[in-house]
Structures are given as C-alpha cells and as structure tokens.
Scaffold this motif. Sequence first.
Motif, PDB file in Angstrom:
ATOM      1  N   MET A   1      22.523 -33.651  20.802  1.00 58.13           N
ATOM      2  CA  MET A   1      22.629 -32.972  19.513  1.00 58.13           C
ATOM      3  C   MET A   1      23.842 -32.184  19.586  1.00 58.13           C
ATOM      4  O   MET A   1      24.482 -31.707  20.507  1.00 58.13           O
ATOM      5  N   THR A   2      24.594 -32.022  18.222  1.00 51.56           N
ATOM      6  CA  THR A   2      25.776 -31.534  18.075  1.00 51.56           C
ATOM      7  C   THR A   2      25.577 -29.931  18.119  1.00 51.56           C
ATOM      8  O   THR A   2      24.877 -29.259  17.485  1.00 51.56           O
ATOM      9  N   GLU A   3      26.517 -29.215  18.972  1.00 52.74           N
ATOM     10  CA  GLU A   3      26.357 -27.977  18.910  1.00 52.74           C
ATOM     11  C   GLU A   3      26.991 -27.225  17.516  1.00 52.74           C
ATOM     12  O   GLU A   3      27.986 -27.648  17.167  1.00 52.74           O
ATOM     13  N   GLN A   4      26.320 -26.188  17.263  1.00 55.06           N
ATOM     14  CA  GLN A   4      26.782 -25.605  15.840  1.00 55.06           C
ATOM     15  C   GLN A   4      27.898 -24.822  16.009  1.00 55.06           C
ATOM     16  O   GLN A   4      28.188 -24.077  17.301  1.00 55.06           O
ATOM     17  N   PRO A   5      29.055 -24.957  15.297  1.00 52.93           N
ATOM     18  CA  PRO A   5      30.227 -24.083  15.386  1.00 52.93           C
ATOM     19  C   PRO A   5      30.098 -22.607  15.194  1.00 52.93           C
ATOM     20  O   PRO A   5      29.130 -22.178  14.587  1.00 52.93           O
ATOM     21  N   THR A   6      30.772 -21.812  15.940  1.00 55.95           N
ATOM     22  CA  THR A   6      30.791 -20.382  15.712  1.00 55.95           C
ATOM     23  C   THR A   6      31.540 -20.122  14.345  1.00 55.95           C
ATOM     24  O   THR A   6      32.657 -20.424  14.046  1.00 55.95           O
ATOM     25  N   ARG A   7      30.716 -19.460  13.485  1.00 54.85           N
ATOM     26  CA  ARG A   7      30.875 -18.952  12.120  1.00 54.85           C
ATOM     27  C   ARG A   7      31.601 -17.644  12.377  1.00 54.85           C
ATOM     28  O   ARG A   7      31.121 -16.505  12.509  1.00 54.85           O
ATOM     29  N   ILE A   8      32.996 -17.687  11.734  1.00 63.70           N
ATOM     30  CA  ILE A   8      33.720 -16.283  11.816  1.00 63.70           C
ATOM     31  C   ILE A   8      33.975 -15.911  10.339  1.00 63.70           C
ATOM     32  O   ILE A   8      34.409 -16.667   9.248  1.00 63.70           O
ATOM     33  N   LEU A   9      33.811 -14.363  10.067  1.00 61.60           N
ATOM     34  CA  LEU A   9      34.178 -13.829   8.818  1.00 61.60           C
ATOM     35  C   LEU A   9      35.580 -13.052   9.153  1.00 61.60           C
ATOM     36  O   LEU A   9      35.483 -12.180  10.227  1.00 61.60           O
ATOM     37  N   LEU A  10      36.722 -13.043   8.523  1.00 59.61           N
ATOM     38  CA  LEU A  10      37.589 -12.401   8.515  1.00 59.61           C
ATOM     39  C   LEU A  10      37.858 -11.092   7.506  1.00 59.61           C
ATOM     40  O   LEU A  10      37.745 -11.438   6.390  1.00 59.61           O
ATOM     41  N   VAL A  11      38.091  -9.952   8.365  1.00 55.10           N
ATOM     42  CA  VAL A  11      38.167  -8.738   7.366  1.00 55.10           C
ATOM     43  C   VAL A  11      39.577  -7.929   7.596  1.00 55.10           C
ATOM     44  O   VAL A  11      39.576  -7.263   8.704  1.00 55.10           O
ATOM     45  N   ASP A  12      40.461  -7.992   6.802  1.00 53.80           N
ATOM     46  CA  ASP A  12      41.745  -7.321   6.777  1.00 53.80           C
ATOM     47  C   ASP A  12      42.360  -7.109   5.399  1.00 53.80           C
ATOM     48  O   ASP A  12      42.131  -8.071   4.651  1.00 53.80           O
ATOM     49  N   ASP A  13      42.865  -6.025   5.265  1.00 53.03           N
ATOM     50  CA  ASP A  13      43.410  -5.949   3.800  1.00 53.03           C
ATOM     51  C   ASP A  13      44.877  -6.461   3.688  1.00 53.03           C
ATOM     52  O   ASP A  13      45.288  -6.637   2.620  1.00 53.03           O
ATOM     53  N   GLN A  14      45.271  -6.894   4.727  1.00 52.81           N
ATOM     54  CA  GLN A  14      46.520  -7.672   4.834  1.00 52.81           C
ATOM     55  C   GLN A  14      46.241  -9.164   4.808  1.00 52.81           C
ATOM     56  O   GLN A  14      46.065  -9.479   5.936  1.00 52.81           O
ATOM     57  N   GLU A  15      46.778  -9.862   3.619  1.00 53.64           N
ATOM     58  CA  GLU A  15      46.399 -11.121   3.689  1.00 53.64           C
ATOM     59  C   GLU A  15      47.138 -11.974   4.563  1.00 53.64           C
ATOM     60  O   GLU A  15      46.936 -13.143   5.459  1.00 53.64           O
TER      61      GLU A  15
ATOM     62  N   VAL B   1      30.612  -6.345   3.880  1.00 56.47           N
ATOM     63  CA  VAL B   1      29.032  -5.994   3.977  1.00 56.47           C
ATOM     64  C   VAL B   1      28.570  -6.930   3.136  1.00 56.47           C
ATOM     65  O   VAL B   1      27.434  -7.574   3.493  1.00 56.47           O
ATOM     66  N   ALA B   2      29.076  -7.232   1.794  1.00 55.16           N
ATOM     67  CA  ALA B   2      28.200  -8.337   0.987  1.00 55.16           C
ATOM     68  C   ALA B   2      28.311  -9.748   1.489  1.00 55.16           C
ATOM     69  O   ALA B   2      27.481 -10.318   1.769  1.00 55.16           O
ATOM     70  N   LEU B   3      29.709 -10.044   2.094  1.00 54.58           N
ATOM     71  CA  LEU B   3      29.749 -11.561   2.709  1.00 54.58           C
ATOM     72  C   LEU B   3      28.929 -11.620   3.897  1.00 54.58           C
ATOM     73  O   LEU B   3      28.528 -12.769   4.232  1.00 54.58           O
ATOM     74  N   ALA B   4      28.747 -10.557   4.641  1.00 52.41           N
ATOM     75  CA  ALA B   4      28.137 -10.772   5.830  1.00 52.41           C
ATOM     76  C   ALA B   4      26.579 -11.139   5.488  1.00 52.41           C
ATOM     77  O   ALA B   4      25.892 -11.852   6.575  1.00 52.41           O
ATOM     78  N   THR B   5      26.015 -10.873   4.597  1.00 52.15           N
ATOM     79  CA  THR B   5      24.821 -11.142   4.232  1.00 52.15           C
ATOM     80  C   THR B   5      24.577 -12.555   3.350  1.00 52.15           C
ATOM     81  O   THR B   5      23.772 -13.376   3.896  1.00 52.15           O
ATOM     82  N   THR B   6      25.549 -12.917   2.553  1.00 45.46           N
ATOM     83  CA  THR B   6      25.647 -14.307   2.205  1.00 45.46           C
ATOM     84  C   THR B   6      26.130 -15.367   2.776  1.00 45.46           C
ATOM     85  O   THR B   6      25.713 -16.597   2.866  1.00 45.46           O
ATOM     86  N   LEU B   7      26.956 -15.170   3.709  1.00 45.44           N
ATOM     87  CA  LEU B   7      27.492 -16.097   4.626  1.00 45.44           C
ATOM     88  C   LEU B   7      27.112 -16.269   5.918  1.00 45.44           C
ATOM     89  O   LEU B   7      27.293 -17.347   6.644  1.00 45.44           O
ATOM     90  N   ALA B   8      26.361 -15.204   6.560  1.00 44.34           N
ATOM     91  CA  ALA B   8      25.651 -15.212   7.697  1.00 44.34           C
ATOM     92  C   ALA B   8      26.577 -15.899   8.811  1.00 44.34           C
ATOM     93  O   ALA B   8      26.537 -16.687   9.656  1.00 44.34           O
ATOM     94  N   PRO B   9      27.572 -15.067   8.983  1.00 41.74           N
ATOM     95  CA  PRO B   9      28.589 -15.327  10.089  1.00 41.74           C
ATOM     96  C   PRO B   9      28.152 -15.057  11.408  1.00 41.74           C
ATOM     97  O   PRO B   9      27.128 -14.072  11.577  1.00 41.74           O
ATOM     98  N   ASP B  10      28.553 -15.594  12.521  1.00 45.50           N
ATOM     99  CA  ASP B  10      28.156 -15.168  13.855  1.00 45.50           C
ATOM    100  C   ASP B  10      28.927 -13.952  14.392  1.00 45.50           C
ATOM    101  O   ASP B  10      28.517 -13.192  15.254  1.00 45.50           O
TER     102      ASP B  10
ATOM    103  N   HIS C   1      22.825 -10.881  11.480  1.00 45.11           N
ATOM    104  CA  HIS C   1      22.788 -11.078  12.949  1.00 45.11           C
ATOM    105  C   HIS C   1      24.238 -11.272  13.332  1.00 45.11           C
ATOM    106  O   HIS C   1      24.253 -11.643  14.631  1.00 45.11           O
ATOM    107  N   ALA C   2      25.304 -10.751  12.709  1.00 50.85           N
ATOM    108  CA  ALA C   2      26.702 -10.939  13.640  1.00 50.85           C
ATOM    109  C   ALA C   2      26.991  -9.747  14.064  1.00 50.85           C
ATOM    110  O   ALA C   2      26.566  -8.586  14.113  1.00 50.85           O
ATOM    111  N   ALA C   3      27.995 -10.262  15.375  1.00 48.23           N
ATOM    112  CA  ALA C   3      28.663  -9.352  16.184  1.00 48.23           C
ATOM    113  C   ALA C   3      29.947  -9.002  15.561  1.00 48.23           C
ATOM    114  O   ALA C   3      30.744  -9.727  14.715  1.00 48.23           O
ATOM    115  N   VAL C   4      30.397  -7.782  15.681  1.00 45.06           N
ATOM    116  CA  VAL C   4      31.565  -7.148  14.970  1.00 45.06           C
ATOM    117  C   VAL C   4      32.655  -7.098  16.320  1.00 45.06           C
ATOM    118  O   VAL C   4      32.411  -6.157  17.313  1.00 45.06           O
TER     119      VAL C   4
END
Length: 235
Positions: free
Chosen positions: A1-15, A44-53, A80-83
């Motif tokens: 079975m293929t292992e699921q990738p670690t899902r990352i959400l990037l948060v920074d005001d500098q593009e 906060v909003a994206l943490a709920t909708t995207l379910a990052p790890d 359930h994301a770690a920060v």
Amino acid sequence: MTEQPTRILLVDDQELLRAGFRIILGSQPGIEIVGEASDGAEAVALATTLAPDVICMDVQMPGMDGLEATRRIVADPEVHAAVLILTTFDRDDYLAEALRAGASGFLLKNSSPEELVAAVSVIAGGEALLSPAVTRRVIEGFTRQAPAVEDTVEDHTVPAGPTTGAEYGQLTEREREVLQLVAQGLSNQEIATTLFVGEATVKSHVSKVLQKLALRDRIQAVIYTYEHGLASPRS
C-alpha cells in the motif's frame, strides 16, 4: 500500500518566503504542499478545510498573528495538524508564547533547508521538535518568571514546595525521574545513559508519563514541570 504524503500548509505574509519554503519542501518525496495562507485568520480557516498534517506558521503577520492562530488551531478538535513555528525573531518571549500556544516545534527562518525538512519530518511523525538548547531557554524563562524556593543537596538544586494535581501522584518513582530529565532537555539516548537503561525503556517511560499527566508531548512536559515547581535548571 502506498504511504500517504505529509500534507503541509504554509503560513507567512511574505510571498517570497512562502515560495522558498514551497520549493524546499515541495521537492521532497512524501511531502505535498496543500495550501498557503498570508495571515492567521486565513490559516485557521484553511486548517479546517484542507486537513494538513503540519502547518509551517510565521509569528508576526498583519491581523491575526501566528501565535493566536496556533492557539485556535490546536484548540479545534476537528483539526489534527501539528504546528511548526518559523520566525526570524530569536526571542525568548516568542518561544515561550509559541510553546504555550500549543506549537509542536520552533525553528528560525535562517535554518538550513535540511533542518527545515528534518523538522517537518519529526513533527509529522508525532514528535515534538525541542532541542536541548531551546529547552534550556524555556527553563531560563520560567526560572525568571517564577523562581522557586530551593535547597541544595549534594550539588543538585531541588525545588521546594511543588504544587501538583492528583495526576502527578500516579507516576512511579522512575517515571518522575525520567520527567525531571526530560525537563532538563535530555534526549532519550542521554536519559538512557544517565539511568543505565535501554533507550526503548526510556521511550516507554516517557510515553507513560505523557499519558498519565494528559500531556501532548515533551514540550508540554517541560512546561508542566516548571509551572508546578518540580524542576530547576542544571548548573
């Protein structure tokens, strides 16, 4: 079975910084960048909708800052994301507040790409990223805020009059000893050497301590010991 990738959400005001993180992390096998946010409220909003790890979180941002966003994300039972806090500010107040907010790790933005990848890997694996050097700074901060009445016994500083809940009484003598060493910033390997036991035994003791005290990770264990006057810095 293929292992699921670690899902990352990037948060920074500098593009530009987000782009750099995206290139570094997105090029790694087993990592997927699922979204980006430019402020805390969006995070906060994206943490709920995207379910990052893992959420790579900046501290200073317009509107809601990273510390408040971390508090809200960690408190949300649906997330359930770690920060991982990423900041250019090597300041003790940011460090202490980030850990109190519930962050699982703290990394300076001038760290190497290899350190960033390693930090994400550690946190995605359910561990806390808190090096002995960072732990010592946390300890020093708590010591300055709330100095304990101490006695010196055989060159060891021992806090007097700890105040704990009933959960502390559930710990065995060995588990209390392990908790003290965790609070000093020792790794499992260093604790094993100190106590003349195997590293697997130490891991078992640490897990039981966290379970009995209802703590999420080693970071909370460090905070717990100093908030309850159970430990003092090593000389």
